[in-house]
Design a protein around this motif. Structure first.
Motif, PDB file in Angstrom:
ATOM      1  N   LEU A   1       0.820  -1.207   0.000  1.00 17.94           N
ATOM      2  CA  LEU A   1       0.000   0.000   0.000  1.00 17.94           C
ATOM      3  C   LEU A   1       0.855   1.259   0.000  1.00 17.94           C
ATOM      4  O   LEU A   1       0.451   2.301  -0.536  1.00 17.94           O
ATOM      5  N   ASP A   2       2.027   1.202   0.626  1.00 20.51           N
ATOM      6  CA  ASP A   2       2.915   2.364   0.624  1.00 20.51           C
ATOM      7  C   ASP A   2       3.280   2.752  -0.806  1.00 20.51           C
ATOM      8  O   ASP A   2       3.362   3.940  -1.147  1.00 20.51           O
ATOM      9  N   GLU A   3       3.484   1.747  -1.647  1.00 23.38           N
ATOM     10  CA  GLU A   3       3.858   2.018  -3.030  1.00 23.38           C
ATOM     11  C   GLU A   3       2.657   2.461  -3.854  1.00 23.38           C
ATOM     12  O   GLU A   3       2.748   3.368  -4.679  1.00 23.38           O
ATOM     13  N   LYS A   4       1.510   1.820  -3.629  1.00 22.77           N
ATOM     14  CA  LYS A   4       0.348   2.075  -4.483  1.00 22.77           C
ATOM     15  C   LYS A   4      -0.466   3.290  -4.041  1.00 22.77           C
ATOM     16  O   LYS A   4      -1.038   4.003  -4.874  1.00 22.77           O
ATOM     17  N   VAL A   5      -0.561   3.513  -2.739  1.00 23.31           N
ATOM     18  CA  VAL A   5      -1.331   4.644  -2.226  1.00 23.31           C
ATOM     19  C   VAL A   5      -0.424   5.849  -1.982  1.00 23.31           C
ATOM     20  O   VAL A   5      -0.850   6.995  -2.125  1.00 23.31           O
ATOM     21  N   GLY A   6       0.811   5.545  -1.581  1.00 25.04           N
ATOM     22  CA  GLY A   6       1.748   6.615  -1.260  1.00 25.04           C
ATOM     23  C   GLY A   6       2.064   6.622   0.219  1.00 25.04           C
ATOM     24  O   GLY A   6       1.178   6.435   1.063  1.00 25.04           O
ATOM     25  N   ASN A   7       3.327   6.821   0.534  1.00 22.31           N
ATOM     26  CA  ASN A   7       3.773   6.781   1.924  1.00 22.31           C
ATOM     27  C   ASN A   7       3.100   7.860   2.774  1.00 22.31           C
ATOM     28  O   ASN A   7       2.747   7.622   3.941  1.00 22.31           O
ATOM     29  N   ASP A   8       2.912   9.039   2.198  1.00 21.91           N
ATOM     30  CA  ASP A   8       2.302  10.137   2.963  1.00 21.91           C
ATOM     31  C   ASP A   8       0.864   9.811   3.356  1.00 21.91           C
ATOM     32  O   ASP A   8       0.461  10.035   4.507  1.00 21.91           O
ATOM     33  N   GLU A   9       0.091   9.282   2.405  1.00 27.79           N
ATOM     34  CA  GLU A   9      -1.306   8.943   2.685  1.00 27.79           C
ATOM     35  C   GLU A   9      -1.415   7.835   3.715  1.00 27.79           C
ATOM     36  O   GLU A   9      -2.250   7.886   4.629  1.00 27.79           O
ATOM     37  N   MET A  10      -0.555   6.811   3.579  1.00 29.28           N
ATOM     38  CA  MET A  10      -0.602   5.706   4.527  1.00 29.28           C
ATOM     39  C   MET A  10      -0.141   6.132   5.914  1.00 29.28           C
ATOM     40  O   MET A  10      -0.703   5.712   6.929  1.00 29.28           O
ATOM     41  N   SER A  11       0.857   6.982   5.997  1.00 27.46           N
ATOM     42  CA  SER A  11       1.323   7.488   7.298  1.00 27.46           C
ATOM     43  C   SER A  11       0.213   8.267   7.990  1.00 27.46           C
ATOM     44  O   SER A  11       0.008   8.148   9.200  1.00 27.46           O
ATOM     45  N   LYS A  12      -0.519   9.071   7.202  1.00 25.57           N
ATOM     46  CA  LYS A  12      -1.639   9.820   7.772  1.00 25.57           C
ATOM     47  C   LYS A  12      -2.711   8.882   8.284  1.00 25.57           C
ATOM     48  O   LYS A  12      -3.277   9.089   9.370  1.00 25.57           O
ATOM     49  N   LEU A  13      -3.006   7.817   7.519  1.00 25.18           N
ATOM     50  CA  LEU A  13      -4.030   6.866   7.943  1.00 25.18           C
ATOM     51  C   LEU A  13      -3.651   6.206   9.264  1.00 25.18           C
ATOM     52  O   LEU A  13      -4.459   6.145  10.192  1.00 25.18           O
ATOM     53  N   TRP A  14      -2.421   5.712   9.376  1.00 23.57           N
ATOM     54  CA  TRP A  14      -1.997   5.063  10.616  1.00 23.57           C
ATOM     55  C   TRP A  14      -1.996   6.061  11.776  1.00 23.57           C
ATOM     56  O   TRP A  14      -2.388   5.719  12.898  1.00 23.57           O
ATOM     57  N   ASN A  15      -1.570   7.289  11.502  1.00 26.17           N
ATOM     58  CA  ASN A  15      -1.553   8.302  12.562  1.00 26.17           C
ATOM     59  C   ASN A  15      -2.958   8.661  13.018  1.00 26.17           C
ATOM     60  O   ASN A  15      -3.168   9.000  14.187  1.00 26.17           O
ATOM     61  N   ASP A  16      -3.912   8.604  12.098  1.00 30.09           N
ATOM     62  CA  ASP A  16      -5.300   8.918  12.472  1.00 30.09           C
ATOM     63  C   ASP A  16      -5.868   7.893  13.453  1.00 30.09           C
ATOM     64  O   ASP A  16      -6.783   8.205  14.220  1.00 30.09           O
ATOM     65  N   PHE A  17      -5.348   6.684  13.421  1.00 31.56           N
ATOM     66  CA  PHE A  17      -5.795   5.667  14.377  1.00 31.56           C
ATOM     67  C   PHE A  17      -5.372   6.017  15.810  1.00 31.56           C
ATOM     68  O   PHE A  17      -6.072   5.689  16.775  1.00 31.56           O
ATOM     69  N   SER A  18      -4.221   6.645  15.966  1.00 31.86           N
ATOM     70  CA  SER A  18      -3.581   6.795  17.286  1.00 31.86           C
ATOM     71  C   SER A  18      -4.461   7.431  18.361  1.00 31.86           C
ATOM     72  O   SER A  18      -4.481   6.955  19.505  1.00 31.86           O
ATOM     73  N   PRO A  19      -5.209   8.518  18.072  1.00 27.76           N
ATOM     74  CA  PRO A  19      -6.035   9.117  19.136  1.00 27.76           C
ATOM     75  C   PRO A  19      -7.219   8.251  19.570  1.00 27.76           C
ATOM     76  O   PRO A  19      -7.877   8.573  20.561  1.00 27.76           O
TER      77      PRO A  19
END
Length: 251
Positions: free
Chosen positions: A93-111
């Protein structure tokens, strides 16, 4: 020890001593998220975003989502062995969606939670019981009965559970159950019985009716199990298909 209506629907079980190949345990990797009550909607929205990405890019992964009545979410994936834990199904997914988008998604889970963890559970077919005639009804409600034990009682509990299964078989009970054993990463040793149904009421009513089917023999058998346990816990949960990912074809 906490025992809640134990005679009605709870079973003690133990990992097998010697199993036939067809009865070998099946391993499941469980990712558990302890979600804040006030963040459940946010958490589920983010989980659906992840599923959308996986479907769009045909990611080779699968999991069943289960949520209990304490806002805890479990994402269960079958694995063939411990080596599967080294694989990262979301790497593509990092390659297909983009590292920035995936990092944001994982970070959104944190709160959404303060803690999460991973562990292994083993399904034990040899100790599970399913009636010969099963319906095709979708049964997403779950009752989980956890029985905690000390190693010194393993042999006795194994024998006791064998006797319970024999009773169910001899009476042709129409109540089925699956047995699971705690594995790598679990905080305590336990065995868990999973009972499926259409609703909490349906499971409760079937449990009461099953007492008549099993007869008075069940009392001594259940008591012999209870006295070997160190603790008991019951959880209610539901399978969440909309938060699960089962790709039909990822070719």
């Amino acid at each position: 020890m906490k025992i809640v209506n134990f005679f009605a629907s709870t079973f003690i079980f133990l990992f097998g001593l010697t199993l036939n190949p067809q009865d070998s345990p099946t391993m499941y990797w469980v990712h558990q998220d302890n979600v804040h009550f006030n963040k459940m909607n946010d958490f589920e929205d983010i989980a659906k975003r992840l599923i959308s990405h996986c479907k769009t890019h045909k990611i080779d992964a699968q999991w069943t989502a289960i949520a209990d009545n304490n806002s805890t979410y479990y994402f269960v994936t079958p694995i063939s062995g411990m080596a599967d834990l080294d694989k990262n199904p979301f790497g593509p997914l990092d390659e297909k969606v983009g590292n920035d988008e995936m990092s944001k998604l994982w970070n959104d889970f944190s709160p959404c939670y303060d803690s999460h963890r991973d562990y292994i559970v083993n399904h034990i077919p040899a100790l599970s019981y399913q009636p010969k005639v099963m319906t095709s009804d979708i049964k997403n409600y779950r009752e989980y009965h956890f029985v905690y034990f000390t190693p010194e009682n393993q042999g006795k509990m194994w024998k006791a559970f064998q006797n319970v299964k024999k009773l169910y078989e001899s009476k042709n009970s129409n109540i089925g159950y699956d047995v699971y054993r705690s594995g790598f990463g679990s905080e305590r040793d336990y065995f868990m019985v999973s009972i499926s149904g259409n609703s909490q009421l349906a499971v409760a009513q079937a449990g009461v009716a099953n007492q008549d089917v099993l007869g008075e023999e069940r009392r001594d058998l259940m008591y012999n199990m209870i006295k070997l346990a160190t603790d008991y816990e019951k959880k209610e949960a539901s399978v969440r298909p909309e938060l699960s990912y089962w790709p039909e074809n990822n070719d």
